[in-house]
Design an enzyme around this catalytic site. Structure first.
Site, PDB file in Angstrom:
ATOM      1  N   ASP A 164       4.160  -0.681   0.375  1.00  0.00           N
ATOM      2  CA  ASP A 164       4.547  -2.067   0.458  1.00  0.00           C
ATOM      3  C   ASP A 164       4.119  -2.777   1.777  1.00  0.00           C
ATOM      4  OD1 ASP A 164       5.007  -4.549  -0.522  1.00  0.00           O
ATOM      5  OD2 ASP A 164       7.104  -3.975  -1.174  1.00  0.00           O
TER       6      ASP A 164
HETATM    7  C1  BGC Z   1       6.215  -7.249  -2.140  1.00  0.00           C
HETATM    8  C2  BGC Z   1       5.208  -6.532  -3.154  1.00  0.00           C
HETATM    9  C3  BGC Z   1       4.074  -7.058  -3.343  1.00  0.00           C
HETATM   10  C4  BGC Z   1       3.337  -7.146  -2.190  1.00  0.00           C
HETATM   11  C5  BGC Z   1       1.841  -7.899  -2.182  1.00  0.00           C
HETATM   12  C6  BGC Z   1       5.226  -7.319  -0.943  1.00  0.00           C
HETATM   13  O1  BGC Z   1       6.129  -8.413  -0.280  1.00  0.00           O
HETATM   14  O2  BGC Z   1       7.308  -6.452  -2.069  1.00  0.00           O
HETATM   15  O3  BGC Z   1       5.846  -6.412  -4.536  1.00  0.00           O
HETATM   16  O4  BGC Z   1       2.965  -6.433  -4.542  1.00  0.00           O
HETATM   17  O5  BGC Z   1       4.234  -7.940  -1.219  1.00  0.00           O
HETATM   18  O6  BGC Z   1       1.925  -8.996  -2.293  1.00  0.00           O
END
Ligand code: BGC
Length: 766
Positions: free
Chosen positions: A297
């Site tokens: 993540d």
């Molecule tokens: C989120 C993810 C997301 C990623 C990219 C993160 O802050 O937890 O779910 O896919 O950002 O945008």
């Protein structure tokens, strides 16, 4: 030269692949797969260690959307890395033109010209916004959900995207957590089916098609069980909850062929998910045989230092790569640290090769080596963006997502003429909130408002007043929502409107950015002055239909006690107002059912229907006088609206349940049937739900668990027999033997209209 040579060869391979595909039996199809494996190997033979590590490196576009901002200064550095072949993927670059531009840098300038995989949070629609995933799950209509994902993929892929960070399949039992809007709710069975439907919708049957995208099951794992519903918070759960509740939707996504996984920000039982070897290597890549790749993540590698798990960046890289995290999203750690970790023997080159092989394989599957620009056709982008097909799909999905929570004395549907209707509330004319959170490519204020939807019905007099504002200022994506708690200047006009109306429609709820990532709430009532407005209007006109827009379950006791009708309309996306108006006017008969329990009070949370019995369950009310049972002194245990609850404009009657056998033996099936009759006056749909209780087991089992459902459409007066098949597999769970198995014993089976149904029969597994 090298690049040209490479593409020439790619074309030969594609031609061969075609021959195989069209001639083919299974063994030949394997040949085709082998061909991709060979192509990957050949490419990897040419790659330097740094180029390999580059494939494991993902950068955000040159602007920021979801995390702490990358420093402005590093845009140049990122660009240079693209040109040097040190970037495997980018996220948040979008639009056929922009994606082509960035793809051209790597393809034309880097040594091997390996195309980027372009990621994006296609959570509920791209430009045309579909209902938030929680709302879509309320449809219990798997084909509609699949189709909604497919249309999202079609629109996004026309804008250059070939990988979505969806579906989010985190089970959540806590409405305080803002991200419940992104998932399918509290139930692992429904959640698993929805996960598979979404994966199939995004990926279609052919990943190399320009209309499909690779999907990503996230957040692996247990992110949805963050303590106190506070985003990013610690998770501490036992192995039985992990296996029986949290993992099933991930497994279902893997079984549906999802090509990527994302790990998570949270720690699980003391280990940050990004470094969790048991989850990533042992379970996912080992037991489940997942052969796609895992992306971290956003910045979750470097957050392991803050968690207190990694000593420094180098240590974080080592921990993550060893645990099986293949791609680093925006931590800048793999690129900086992996080479030296390999050189000094801390990380084995085999682990790098494994990660790169997985990443390249999916790039091949997406057809990126055959044509890196096949998602980058601006003419196609123009034709597809917002096309009638996609708008109609969004409207259909929105209607199916609506849940009718209350309709006393057939208050709804509204009469189409001769009425004066007061349409009141801060969300009634709002064109932004219905888009909900995670609508990055959606244009602000592009939803059809309820006011606009209702104006299409000309037979009544419609008076609109906001009453109160919900927010003082329109928040930017990263800003805390500034709720209005003081400005009552619009109340008076709203009261006048209510006074002169036959019926009042009030549109209240949460602002579009009040749920979603980083948007946890400790209160679940109507924010700001909305409850006050509701009660003020009620004092003048009690004939109120409440239309709710929200991204999570809310506490609705007062409304339920006083108002004749309540519609749960979530954040329904671009077509929101049209869908709501069609339901209000009875053009569409709602059939949605809640995918999460709605609490009576925040203090009940976590609240979920499939809880354990405890040694002192009591029965609501029956133990009055004694305090020694599992309960609250000041609130019932039950939710206000249970999981699976939802009404219709018609009424359904269930027969008793019939079992063809009461003893189930291995290899056999029991059939449980009910007859459902539409005893009302209009056609309608009902989600017939089947739950099972396992009375005793090597590990205690929930009081009931959803094990089957069917969406049934019936004309007035029509009946249909619904049959559910129960096999030993239906009864399997992760047992004390640490494996999925069914244990002999006594079971009850319930069939009915929601999770609180009492209609049941008993059977045994021998
Ligand atoms: C989120 C993810 C997301 C990623 C990219 C993160 O802050 O937890 O779910 O896919 O950002 O945008």
């Amino acid at each position: 030269m090298l690049v040209q040579y490479f593409f020439l060869r790619s074309r030969i391979y594609i031609f061969l692949s075609f021959l195989f595909l069209f001639s083919c039996d299974d063994s030949e199809r394997k040949e085709t797969e082998l061909t991709i494996a060979q192509r990957v190997n050949e490419l990897m033979d040419k790659m330097t260690l740094q180029e390999k590590i580059g494939q494991m490196n993902q950068y955000n576009g040159f602007w920021n959307v979801t995390g702490p901002s990358p420093k402005e200064g590093n845009a140049k550095e990122k660009y240079d890395h693209l040109a040097e072949g040190l970037v495997g993927s980018m996220l948040n670059v979008r639009g056929a033109k922009d994606v082509r531009a960035v793809q051209e840098v790597v393809v034309n300038q880097s040594r091997l010209g390996i195309p980027l995989i372009i990621g994006f949070d296609l959570i509920h629609g791209y430009k045309t916004i579909s209902p938030i995933p929680l709302a879509e799950s309320a449809s219990w209509d798997l084909e509609a959900i699949r189709n909604s994902a497919a249309l999202g993929a079609k629109e996004a892929s026309a804008a250059g995207i070939n990988w979505t960070f969806a579906p989010m399949v985190d089970i959540s039992r806590d409405a305080r957590w803002g991200r419940v809007m992104e998932g399918a709710g509290e139930d692992p069975y429904l959640g698993s089916l929805v996960a598979a439907a979404r994966v199939k919708g995004f990926q279609g049957n052919d990943l190399s098609s320009s209309s499909t995208v690779a999907a990503c099951a996230k957040h692996f794992a247990a992110y949805g069980l963050a303590e106190s519903g506070r985003d990013y918070n610690t998770v501490d759960v036992g192995e039985h909850t992990l296996h029986n509740i949290i993992l099933p939707p991930f497994k279902a996504a893997a079984d549906a062929g999802v090509r990527t996984f994302m790990n998570a920000f949270n720690e699980l039982n003391g280990i940050p998910a990004t470094a969790d070897k048991m989850l990533q290597r042992d379970i996912l890549k080992g037991d489940w045989g997942f052969d796609g790749f895992i992306v971290s993540d956003w910045g979750s590698l470097k957050e392991m230092i803050v968690h207190g798990y990694a000593q420094d960046k180098k240590h974080a890289a080592e921990l993550a790569v060893k645990a099986g995290s293949d791609m680093d999203m925006e931590s800048y750690i793999y690129l900086a640290e992996l080479e030296s970790l390999i050189e000094n023997g801390h990380v084995a080159i085999e682990q790098i090769d494994d990660a790169v092989r997985r990443i390249l394989t999916i790039k091949f599957e997406l057809g990126l080596f055959d044509d890196p620009f096949h998602y980058c056709d601006t003419t196609r982008e123009q034709e597809i963006t917002g096309s009638p097909e996609i708008r109609e799909g969004a409207l259909e999905m929105a209607k199916k997502s609506i849940v009718l929570l209350k309709n006393a004395e057939a208050t709804l549907p509204l009469k189409k003429e001769g009425q004066t209707i007061a349409l009141i509330g801060p969300l009634a004319s709002d064109k932004n909130s219905p888009l909900g959170n995670w609508r990055i490519a959606g244009d602000n204020n592009s939803a059809v408002s309820v006011l606009e939807g209702m104006l299409k019905y000309g037979g009544n007099t419609l008076i609109h007043e906001q009453g109160v504002k919900l927010v003082n200022e329109i928040p930017a994506f990263h800003k805390e929502v500034d709720i209005n708690n003081t400005d009552r200047s619009g109340m008076k006009a709203a009261k006048v409107a209510a006074k002169n109306a036959d019926v009042v429609v009030m549109v209240l709820g949460e602002y579009g950015f009040q749920s979603g990532e980083g948007r946890s709430r400790s209160k679940l009532d109507l924010p700001g002055l909305q409850q006050e407005l509701l009660e003020e209007i009620y004092a003048i006109n009690t004939n109120i239909i409440l239309v709710l827009m929200n991204g999570r379950p809310l506490v609705l006791n007062w409304a339920d006690e006083h108002l004749p009708a309540i519609i749960e309309a979530w954040h329904l996306g671009t077509e929101s107002g049209n869908a709501i108006a069609q339901v209000l006017y009875g053009e569409y008969n709602p059939s949605g059912k809640l995918p999460m329990s709605f609490p009576r009070s925040v203090g009940q949370i976590p609240l979920y229907y499939n809880h354990k019995n405890t040694g002192r369950p009591g029965t609501e009310g029956a133990d009055a006088g004694s305090v020694f049972w599992s309960h609250y002194g000041d609130e019932k245990n039950s939710p206000l609206f249970p999981f699976g609850f939802g009404l219709s404009y018609t009424q359904f009657e269930y027969s008793e349940i019939t079992l063809n056998e009461t003893i189930l033996t291995n290899g056999n099936t029991i059939e449980a049937s009910v007859t459902l009759t539409n005893v009302g006056n209009v056609e309608g749909k009902e989600v017939v739900q089947m739950y099972i209780r396992d009375h005793f087991a090597s590990v205690t089992r929930p009081v009931r668990e959803l094990k089957g459902f069917e969406l049934v459409a019936l004309e007035p007066g029509e009946s249909k027999e619904i049959i559910f098949e129960i096999t030993p597999e239906t009864l399997a769970f992760y047992s004390a033997n640490k494996q999925w198995e069914a244990e002999p014993g006594a079971f009850s089976l319930f069939i009915g209209t929601n999770s609180a149904t009492t209609r049941s029969v008993d059977f045994k597994l021998e």
